[in-house]
Design a protein around this motif. Structure first.
Motif, PDB file in Angstrom:
ATOM      1  N   GLY A   1       8.354  42.891 -20.501  1.00 37.62           N
ATOM      2  CA  GLY A   1       7.427  42.346 -19.524  1.00 37.62           C
ATOM      3  C   GLY A   1       6.166  41.782 -20.123  1.00 37.62           C
ATOM      4  N   ASN A   2       5.750  42.292 -21.278  1.00 32.15           N
ATOM      5  CA  ASN A   2       4.526  41.784 -21.906  1.00 32.15           C
ATOM      6  C   ASN A   2       4.834  40.807 -23.035  1.00 32.15           C
ATOM      7  OD1 ASN A   2       1.918  41.916 -23.682  1.00 32.15           O
ATOM      8  ND2 ASN A   2       1.331  42.890 -21.770  1.00 32.15           N
ATOM      9  N   ASP A   3       5.727  41.181 -23.942  1.00 28.90           N
ATOM     10  CA  ASP A   3       5.928  40.377 -25.148  1.00 28.90           C
ATOM     11  C   ASP A   3       6.644  39.058 -24.893  1.00 28.90           C
ATOM     12  OD1 ASP A   3       4.632  42.309 -26.606  1.00 28.90           O
ATOM     13  OD2 ASP A   3       6.074  42.269 -28.235  1.00 28.90           O
ATOM     14  N   ALA A   4       7.676  39.052 -24.065  1.00 27.79           N
ATOM     15  CA  ALA A   4       8.406  37.799 -23.829  1.00 27.79           C
ATOM     16  C   ALA A   4       7.523  36.761 -23.160  1.00 27.79           C
ATOM     17  CB  ALA A   4       9.650  38.065 -22.981  1.00 27.79           C
ATOM     18  N   GLN A   5       6.512  37.212 -22.447  1.00 26.17           N
ATOM     19  CA  GLN A   5       5.640  36.269 -21.743  1.00 26.17           C
ATOM     20  C   GLN A   5       4.794  35.425 -22.696  1.00 26.17           C
ATOM     21  OE1 GLN A   5       3.525  37.262 -18.142  1.00 26.17           O
ATOM     22  NE2 GLN A   5       4.640  39.186 -17.978  1.00 26.17           N
ATOM     23  N   LYS A   6       4.542  35.927 -23.903  1.00 26.30           N
ATOM     24  CA  LYS A   6       3.788  35.102 -24.857  1.00 26.30           C
ATOM     25  C   LYS A   6       4.563  33.835 -25.202  1.00 26.30           C
ATOM     26  CE  LYS A   6       1.813  39.309 -25.712  1.00 26.30           C
ATOM     27  NZ  LYS A   6       2.304  40.670 -25.511  1.00 26.30           N
ATOM     28  N   THR A   7       5.878  33.989 -25.376  1.00 24.54           N
ATOM     29  CA  THR A   7       6.712  32.819 -25.667  1.00 24.54           C
ATOM     30  C   THR A   7       6.762  31.877 -24.479  1.00 24.54           C
ATOM     31  OG1 THR A   7       8.043  34.090 -27.222  1.00 24.54           O
ATOM     32  CG2 THR A   7       9.016  32.078 -26.347  1.00 24.54           C
ATOM     33  N   MET A   8       6.854  32.437 -23.277  1.00 24.40           N
ATOM     34  CA  MET A   8       6.810  31.593 -22.076  1.00 24.40           C
ATOM     35  C   MET A   8       5.519  30.774 -22.068  1.00 24.40           C
ATOM     36  SD  MET A   8       7.984  34.315 -19.162  1.00 24.40           S
ATOM     37  CE  MET A   8       9.222  35.571 -19.506  1.00 24.40           C
ATOM     38  N   GLY A   9       4.417  31.431 -22.417  1.00 23.34           N
ATOM     39  CA  GLY A   9       3.127  30.763 -22.406  1.00 23.34           C
ATOM     40  C   GLY A   9       3.029  29.658 -23.437  1.00 23.34           C
ATOM     41  N   ILE A  10       3.548  29.914 -24.653  1.00 26.45           N
ATOM     42  CA  ILE A  10       3.425  28.914 -25.713  1.00 26.45           C
ATOM     43  C   ILE A  10       4.322  27.720 -25.447  1.00 26.45           C
ATOM     44  CG2 ILE A  10       5.183  29.673 -27.372  1.00 26.45           C
ATOM     45  CD1 ILE A  10       1.533  28.892 -28.272  1.00 26.45           C
ATOM     46  N   ILE A  11       5.501  27.936 -24.830  1.00 29.14           N
ATOM     47  CA  ILE A  11       6.366  26.804 -24.466  1.00 29.14           C
ATOM     48  C   ILE A  11       5.719  25.981 -23.355  1.00 29.14           C
ATOM     49  CG2 ILE A  11       8.579  26.149 -23.438  1.00 29.14           C
ATOM     50  CD1 ILE A  11       9.855  28.507 -24.864  1.00 29.14           C
ATOM     51  N   THR A  12       5.118  26.659 -22.385  1.00 28.88           N
ATOM     52  CA  THR A  12       4.412  25.948 -21.311  1.00 28.88           C
ATOM     53  C   THR A  12       3.259  25.133 -21.881  1.00 28.88           C
ATOM     54  OG1 THR A  12       4.985  27.720 -19.762  1.00 28.88           O
ATOM     55  CG2 THR A  12       3.207  26.236 -19.113  1.00 28.88           C
ATOM     56  N   PHE A  13       2.565  25.676 -22.877  1.00 20.83           N
ATOM     57  CA  PHE A  13       1.482  24.964 -23.555  1.00 20.83           C
ATOM     58  C   PHE A  13       2.029  23.707 -24.241  1.00 20.83           C
ATOM     59  CE2 PHE A  13      -1.800  24.685 -27.018  1.00 20.83           C
ATOM     60  CZ  PHE A  13      -2.896  24.529 -26.205  1.00 20.83           C
ATOM     61  N   ALA A  14       3.208  23.829 -24.868  1.00 21.40           N
ATOM     62  CA  ALA A  14       3.836  22.675 -25.518  1.00 21.40           C
ATOM     63  C   ALA A  14       4.250  21.617 -24.500  1.00 21.40           C
ATOM     64  CB  ALA A  14       5.049  23.127 -26.327  1.00 21.40           C
ATOM     65  N   LEU A  15       4.736  22.057 -23.344  1.00 18.82           N
ATOM     66  CA  LEU A  15       5.116  21.108 -22.292  1.00 18.82           C
ATOM     67  C   LEU A  15       3.906  20.317 -21.799  1.00 18.82           C
ATOM     68  CD1 LEU A  15       7.600  23.304 -20.208  1.00 18.82           C
ATOM     69  CD2 LEU A  15       8.172  21.361 -21.681  1.00 18.82           C
ATOM     70  N   SER A  16       2.764  21.001 -21.703  1.00 16.08           N
ATOM     71  CA  SER A  16       1.551  20.296 -21.272  1.00 16.08           C
ATOM     72  C   SER A  16       1.135  19.255 -22.304  1.00 16.08           C
ATOM     73  CB  SER A  16       0.417  21.299 -21.027  1.00 16.08           C
ATOM     74  OG  SER A  16      -0.040  21.870 -22.242  1.00 16.08           O
ATOM     75  N   ALA A  17       1.415  19.536 -23.596  1.00 15.88           N
ATOM     76  CA  ALA A  17       1.113  18.559 -24.651  1.00 15.88           C
ATOM     77  C   ALA A  17       2.019  17.341 -24.541  1.00 15.88           C
ATOM     78  CB  ALA A  17       1.286  19.210 -26.023  1.00 15.88           C
ATOM     79  N   TYR A  18       3.293  17.577 -24.313  1.00 12.44           N
ATOM     80  CA  TYR A  18       4.245  16.451 -24.265  1.00 12.44           C
ATOM     81  C   TYR A  18       4.040  15.591 -23.016  1.00 12.44           C
ATOM     82  CZ  TYR A  18       8.609  13.869 -23.920  1.00 12.44           C
ATOM     83  OH  TYR A  18       9.532  12.867 -23.797  1.00 12.44           O
ATOM     84  N   TYR A  19       3.868  16.242 -21.869  1.00 12.52           N
ATOM     85  CA  TYR A  19       3.762  15.499 -20.610  1.00 12.52           C
ATOM     86  C   TYR A  19       2.323  15.091 -20.271  1.00 12.52           C
ATOM     87  CZ  TYR A  19       8.621  16.677 -19.643  1.00 12.52           C
ATOM     88  OH  TYR A  19       9.991  16.800 -19.706  1.00 12.52           O
ATOM     89  N   SER A  20       1.367  15.556 -21.087  1.00 13.71           N
ATOM     90  CA  SER A  20      -0.053  15.236 -20.867  1.00 13.71           C
ATOM     91  C   SER A  20      -0.504  15.597 -19.458  1.00 13.71           C
ATOM     92  CB  SER A  20      -0.319  13.739 -21.130  1.00 13.71           C
ATOM     93  OG  SER A  20      -0.028  13.421 -22.458  1.00 13.71           O
ATOM     94  N   GLN A  21      -0.117  16.779 -19.021  1.00 17.35           N
ATOM     95  CA  GLN A  21      -0.539  17.280 -17.716  1.00 17.35           C
ATOM     96  C   GLN A  21      -0.589  18.798 -17.743  1.00 17.35           C
ATOM     97  OE1 GLN A  21       3.064  15.784 -15.531  1.00 17.35           O
ATOM     98  NE2 GLN A  21       3.208  17.891 -14.808  1.00 17.35           N
ATOM     99  N   LYS A  22      -1.342  19.363 -16.809  1.00 20.05           N
ATOM    100  CA  LYS A  22      -1.474  20.808 -16.743  1.00 20.05           C
ATOM    101  C   LYS A  22      -0.291  21.418 -15.993  1.00 20.05           C
ATOM    102  CE  LYS A  22      -6.537  20.953 -16.926  1.00 20.05           C
ATOM    103  NZ  LYS A  22      -7.772  21.438 -16.261  1.00 20.05           N
ATOM    104  N   PHE A  23       0.137  22.568 -16.470  1.00 23.54           N
ATOM    105  CA  PHE A  23       1.205  23.322 -15.812  1.00 23.54           C
ATOM    106  C   PHE A  23       0.606  24.609 -15.253  1.00 23.54           C
ATOM    107  CE2 PHE A  23       3.797  20.405 -18.083  1.00 23.54           C
ATOM    108  CZ  PHE A  23       5.063  20.421 -17.512  1.00 23.54           C
ATOM    109  N   GLU A  24       0.547  24.697 -13.939  1.00 23.01           N
ATOM    110  CA  GLU A  24       0.008  25.899 -13.298  1.00 23.01           C
ATOM    111  C   GLU A  24       1.069  26.989 -13.152  1.00 23.01           C
ATOM    112  OE1 GLU A  24      -3.128  26.318 -12.698  1.00 23.01           O
ATOM    113  OE2 GLU A  24      -3.692  24.263 -13.236  1.00 23.01           O
ATOM    114  N   ILE A  25       2.329  26.581 -13.141  1.00 23.74           N
ATOM    115  CA  ILE A  25       3.446  27.516 -12.968  1.00 23.74           C
ATOM    116  C   ILE A  25       4.370  27.419 -14.174  1.00 23.74           C
ATOM    117  CG2 ILE A  25       5.449  28.120 -11.541  1.00 23.74           C
ATOM    118  CD1 ILE A  25       3.975  26.912  -9.153  1.00 23.74           C
TER     119      ILE A  25
END
Length: 332
Positions: A190-214
């Motif tokens: 519940g805690n550790d896997a979420q870091k990877t979720m967060g870093i992938i979401t951060f990468a998606l915001s870089a590629y799409y040049s938009q913020k991801f709230e979810i």
């Protein structure tokens, strides 16, 4: 295939590789005590931990949002920045795994992200509040991990243990420790896997040049699966350090250490605080050990673990910074 999209695929693969490595690096967090007390065989413990790591990873995204939005603003996200952070964290994880040291995968990733962020835009782009939240978890989770087991053991001794024969204590707590190990595995996912979720979401915001709230569903599912697979591989080097070299454990000790650590980690996950499951269970084991007397804890081994904690932050900041500069230099 456009280069930017190919870069995103590489970043996602790196993130899932980090999650996989995190799984086998941190398997010991959930199962070391149950293996050491012979409540479960290594194969049984690893299988249970793998399944419950996946289940735990599907229960929330508060920590993922902290990683993706509260360390570096998403508008400053670049694939180079994310790649440098991931490579830094993976390198540190593999080094400490090789040395058999239970370091923090969580803080390796977050402070690698800080180092890469500083290289990309200076200290001004780092969000102090998010880093402070991480540092708060860094300090309070091991402190609570040390204190809570002492209090829980004292409570159990007063309510239950003083009225039971030693054989009855061992027999009853062998069963209870299976549940505490399961709870520990669940909270770890519940805690550790979420870091990877967060870093992938951060990468998606870089590629799409938009913020991801979810956090996208496919990100949640893939991170959970990678964590589970990594856990299934196991990490025997660290299991030996955590389970056998810090303190001689009995089933009641394992139950107290795992229950205490899991409660602390689960509470942090709900608050969106990325804590180190390694730090928490390590100090919980030490806390249990002190209830037997300070001499029962092998403080030299404990000292090596603390050294790994201390070195993680500056090493990963520097490594993240250097790798970002190198990636830009060679034009990856």
């Amino acid at each position: 295939m456009e280069p930017a999209f190919l870069g995103l695929i590489v970043i996602v693969a790196l993130a899932l590789a980090f999650d996989f490595i995190n799984g086998f690096h941190d398997t010991a967090n959930a199962i070391a005590t149950s293996v050491a007390t012979k409540v479960l065989t290594p194969a049984q413990a690893i299988a249970m931990s793998a399944v419950l790591n996946v289940v735990g990873a599907l229960t929330g995204t508060a920590v993922a949002k902290t990683v993706s939005k509260d360390i570096i603003p998403q508008e400053f996200a670049t694939l180079e920045l994310v790649g440098a952070a991931l490579l830094s964290a993976i390198a540190w994880n593999l080094f400490t795994w090789w040395k058999g040291l239970p370091s923090s995968s969580s803080h390796a990733l977050i402070f690698s992200l800080v180092g890469a962020g500083v290289a990309a835009g200076g200290w001004s782009i780092i969000i102090p509040k998010g880093v402070q939240k991480t540092l708060t978890g860094l300090v309070t989770s091991p402190a609570l991990g040390f204190v809570v087991p002492i209090l829980l053991m004292a409570l159990l001794s007063w309510l239950v243990l003083r009225r039971m024969r030693p054989r009855a204590v061992t027999r009853n707590f062998r069963w209870l420790q299976i549940f505490s190990a399961a709870f520990m595995a669940f909270s770890h996912g519940g805690n550790d896997a979420q870091k990877t979720m967060g870093i992938i979401t951060f990468a998606l915001s870089a590629y799409y040049s938009q913020k991801f709230e979810i956090v996208p569903l496919w990100v949640i599912l893939s991170a959970a699966a990678a964590m589970g697979l990594g856990t299934a591989v196991g990490g025997w080097r660290i299991i030996k350090t955590m389970g056998f070299k810090v303190v001689d454990l009995k089933p009641v000790d394992g139950f107290v250490a795992e229950t205490s650590a899991a409660l602390i980690i689960e509470g942090a996950s709900r608050l969106g605080i990325p804590v180190s499951t390694t730090h928490t269970i390590s100090t919980s084991i030490m806390g249990v050990g002190t209830t037997k007397g300070f001499r029962k804890v092998k403080w030299q081994v404990a000292g090596r673990i603390v050294q790994a904690w201390i070195f993680t932050i500056p090493t990963c900041i520097v490594l993240g910074w250097v790798l970002h500069k190198l990636i830009l230099m060679i034009g990856v």
